[in-house]
Design an enzyme around this catalytic site. Structure first.
Site, mmCIF file in Angstrom:
data_model
loop_
_atom_site.group_PDB
_atom_site.id
_atom_site.type_symbol
_atom_site.label_atom_id
_atom_site.label_comp_id
_atom_site.label_asym_id
_atom_site.label_seq_id
_atom_site.Cartn_x
_atom_site.Cartn_y
_atom_site.Cartn_z
ATOM 1 N N GLY A 111 86.045 39.818 15.538
ATOM 2 C CA GLY A 111 86.933 40.266 16.929
ATOM 3 C C GLY A 111 88.448 39.461 16.558
ATOM 4 N N ASN A 147 84.749 46.874 14.699
ATOM 5 C CA ASN A 147 84.487 47.466 16.313
ATOM 6 C C ASN A 147 85.684 47.226 16.789
ATOM 7 O OD1 ASN A 147 81.942 46.728 18.691
ATOM 8 N ND2 ASN A 147 83.775 48.131 18.811
ATOM 9 N N THR A 148 86.065 46.004 17.052
ATOM 10 C CA THR A 148 87.098 45.494 18.003
ATOM 11 C C THR A 148 88.477 46.454 17.598
ATOM 12 O OG1 THR A 148 86.219 43.585 18.295
ATOM 13 C CG2 THR A 148 88.456 43.546 19.067
ATOM 14 N N LYS A 174 70.864 45.813 11.011
ATOM 15 C CA LYS A 174 72.034 44.803 10.598
ATOM 16 C C LYS A 174 71.730 43.438 11.316
ATOM 17 C CE LYS A 174 76.505 43.400 11.364
ATOM 18 N NZ LYS A 174 77.455 42.997 12.241
ATOM 19 N N ALA A 190 83.528 42.512 10.068
ATOM 20 C CA ALA A 190 84.452 41.297 11.017
ATOM 21 C C ALA A 190 85.730 41.215 10.487
ATOM 22 C CB ALA A 190 83.595 40.263 11.287
ATOM 23 N N GLY A 191 86.776 40.978 11.126
ATOM 24 C CA GLY A 191 88.072 40.532 10.747
ATOM 25 C C GLY A 191 89.288 41.583 10.871
#
Length: 336
Positions: free
Chosen positions: A240, A288-289, A179, A266-267
Site C-alpha cells: 500500500g 490493489n491500492t 495466495k 506490493a508497492g
C-alpha cells in the site's frame, strides 16, 4: 571513325561522386539506380526538385544531385504468438492480478477489473455478516466461474492463522490455488519469513498450491520454492505504499534463480512501476491500492494493463546496451 561513348552521356556529380549517365529526366536516373521516385527526395544544384516534377525535369551536363531517402525503419509486424504464462498447470493470458479491497463499492471494483483485463483477483476470507445475510457480496459482481478467485491470507500474523484461513477458503469455494502471506508486524506489513516458510510446508503437504508473498530475498525465495510454493511473490515496496520497485537487483536475482513464476506483489504506485517489474523479467504483477485509490480507478486499471503489456514486450525485445558516451542513431555514411 569510332564514336566516343562519352559524347552521348552527361557528366554529373551524384551524392558527392562523379558519374556519367545517359540523357533523360531525373526520374529516369532514379529508376536506373533501381530506386522508386516516389520514395526519394532530390536536390539539384542546391534546389529541391518537387517529387511530382521529377519526370519532367531533364538532366543537364554538370548537374550536382543529391538523392536521399530514409534509413532505419522496419518491416510490417509479423504475427505474434499469444504470450501466456502458467502457474501450477493453469495458463493465463493477462499478467496482471488485481485485488478487491479499498474500492468504494463492488460495482466500481468490477468495472476496474474489466478495464484491467486481469483474469485473477485476490479475495480476502472474512466472516459472514450474520446480521444482514442478504447484503451484496463480491460474487454478485465478479463471477468466480469467469474469473479465477485467489483466496489470500491478508491480515494473518501467524502460520496457524494463515493455514486455518485457507482451509476455510477451500471448504467454501473448493480453491486449492491460494495466495499465502504471513505478516510480521502491523506497521510495515513486512512478511515474517520464518512463519511464511512454515505455513508453505504445511499447505503444500495438504494439497494446496500456494503463491507466496515474501521478502525480496533470493535465498528465502529458493527455500519457499523447495517447500512447495508454486509462485514466488516478492514485495516491490511495503504493501500500500506506492513507492515502486525499490530493489531491482534483488528482484532480478530472484527471477534468475526461480524455476516457478515470479510476480511482484506490493508497492506498485503507478504504471511505470508495473512496467519496471515486467522489464526485470517477472511473470506478472499483483496490485490493489494503486488502482483502487487512484482518482480515476477505471482509467488507472487501463493504464496498468497497458504498462504490464509494454514492460513484457520490452523484456522480450531485449533492451539496448547502456553506454558511457553518445552513439549517433543516424548513420554517418552518406551524410550530405
Amino acid at each position: 571513325m569510332a564514336t566516343n561513348p562519352q559524347s552521348s552521356t552527361l557528366s554529373l556529380t551524384l551524392n558527392g561522386e562523379p558519374r556519367r549517365v545517359a540523357p533523360g529526366s531525373i526520374a529516369d536516373l532514379v529508376r536506373q539506380l533501381e530506386l522508386d521516385p516516389a520514395k526519394v527526395a532530390v536536390e539539384r544544384n542546391g534546389d529541391i526538385v518537387p517529387r511530382s516534377t521529377l519526370a519532367q525535369v531533364p538532366l543537364a551536363d554538370g548537374d550536382v544531385l543529391e538523392i536521399v531517402h530514409f534509413v532505419g525503419g522496419g518491416e510490417v509486424d509479423a504475427p505474434v504468438a499469444q504470450d501466456t504464462w502458467t502457474v501450477a498447470g493453469r495458463t493465463f493470458r493477462s499478467r496482471l492480478i488485481v485485488g478487491t479491497g479499498k474500492y468504494k463499492d463492488f460495482a466500481q471494483n468490477a468495472a476496474a477489473l474489466a478495464a484491467s483485463g486481469a483474469e485473477i483477483v485476490t479475495v480476502a476470507v472474512r466472516r459472514v455478516n450474520v446480521s444482514d445475510p442478504k447484503a451484496p457480496m463480491l460474487t454478485d459482481y465478479i463471477d468466480p466461474r469467469k474469473v479465477t478467485y485467489l483466496p489470500n491470507t491478508a491480515g494473518c500474523f501467524t502460520a496457524e492463522d494463515a493455514i486455518r484461513t485457507l482451509r476455510l477458503a477451500r471448504e467454501a469455494g473448493g480453491w486449492d490455488l491460494v495466495k499465502l502471506e504471513v505478516l510480521g508486524e502491523a506497521r510495515t506489513l513486512y512478511p515474517d519469513m520464518r512463519e511464511t516458510l512454515r505455513a508453505t510446508e504445511v499447505l503444500a503437504k495438504e494439497g494446496f498450491l500456494p503463491m507466496v508473498y515474501c521478502a525480496d530475498d533470493p535465498i528465502a525465495a529458493r527455500q519457499l520454492e523447495e517447500a512447495g510454493a508454486v509462485a514466488i511473490m516478492p514485495l516491490g515496496a511495503p504493501i500500500g505504499s506506492g513507492l515502486g520497485i525499490q530493489n531491482k537487483v534483488m528482484i532480478r536475482l530472484i527471477v534468475e534463480g526461480a524455476k516457478v513464476p515470479v510476480l511482484v506483489d506490493a508497492g506498485v504506485g503507478t504504471a511505470s512501476d508495473a512496467a519496471v517489474a515486467m522489464e526485470l523479467g517477472c511473470d506478472g504483477v499483483l496490485m490493489n491500492t494503486a488502482i483502487a485509490e487512484a482518482k480515476d480507478p477505471i482509467r488507472m486499471a487501463r493504464a496498468m494493463k497497458a504498462a504490464v503489456e509494454a514492460g513484457r514486450d520490452a523484456y522480450l525485445a531485449g533492451r539496448m546496451a547502456t553506454r558511457r558516451y553518445a552513439d549517433p542513431s543516424s548513420p554517418l555514411a552518406g551524410l550530405i
